[in-house]
Motif scaffolding. Structure first.
Motif: not given
Length: 215
Positions: A78-83, A101-103
């Motif tokens: 969730e954090t990775a996507r927001a960033c 990693l997959k995201l």
């Protein structure tokens, strides 16, 4: 910028600034000072208040320049996507989270997870990671690079944690493709001395060029 271009820029730069701060405003000042000192790769950590807003502001401010903005201390998808949506061009984690990693692979965004074991490093490479972060590097010392490269000669590693101007050459000579530095680089910000941060960034880049034999 494409993932492979971001990777090349980071490796060519040699030094990643790990930006932490007590406020978003302090984070912005640190980025400005570090950039003026010659370090152009910014890892803006999730420990700064309003970190996603900070990423968005820095990404917009330095759009079209040679400054590359990434996110650090990313713990989940969730954090990775927001960033990523805020403008982060790379993601750094303190540990290995396969779903993150997959995201990042889904978005074709460079990701550098932290590892402490060869098993974690192998898992990272299996998921297409280009550079593995050794964290906290100060628990090992530069010799850990050769230890990892024994069974994994194809691996590229970025030590973070305890990297200073004084020991940077030891990490580069040991085989690190890039180093991450935070506390040692930005300590002047604690007293509001951003000129000191700029000077320390310049010292880091001078030390890196000397270690690499770049004139």
């Amino acid at each position: 910028m494409r993932r492979e271009e971001v990777l090349k820029s980071i490796i060519d730069a040699g030094v990643v600034a790990v930006v932490r701060g007590d406020s978003k405003e302090q984070g912005l000042k640190i980025v400005d000072a570090v950039s003026k000192g010659g370090i152009k790769i910014m890892e803006l950590t999730m420990t700064v208040p309003n970190p996603v807003e900070l990423i968005k502001e820095v990404a917009e401010k330095y759009n079209g320049t040679d400054v590359i903005v990434g996110a650090g201390t990313v713990l989940d998808t969730e954090t990775a996507r927001a960033c990523i949506l805020a403008g982060a061009q790379f993601i750094v984690s303190p540990s290995l989270d396969v779903e993150t990693l997959k995201l990042c692979n889904k978005y074709k965004v460079l990701v550098m997870p932290g590892v402490m074991t060869v098993k974690d490093a192998i898992t990272a490479f299996e998921y297409g990671v280009d550079v593995v972060k050794i964290f906290p590097a100060n628990l090992y010392g530069p010799s850990v690079i050769s230890s990892f490269k024994g069974p994994l000669p194809q691996g590229d590693f970025m030590p973070t944690g305890g990297v200073t101007v004084e020991n940077l050459h030891e990490w580069i000579n040991a085989g690190a493709v890039v180093v991450g530095t935070g506390g040692s680089l930005t300590k002047g910000a604690k007293t509001g001395d951003y000129d000191a941060v700029e000077k320390e960034a310049r010292r880091f880049m001078d030390a890196y060029r000397e270690a690499k034999g770049i004139k």
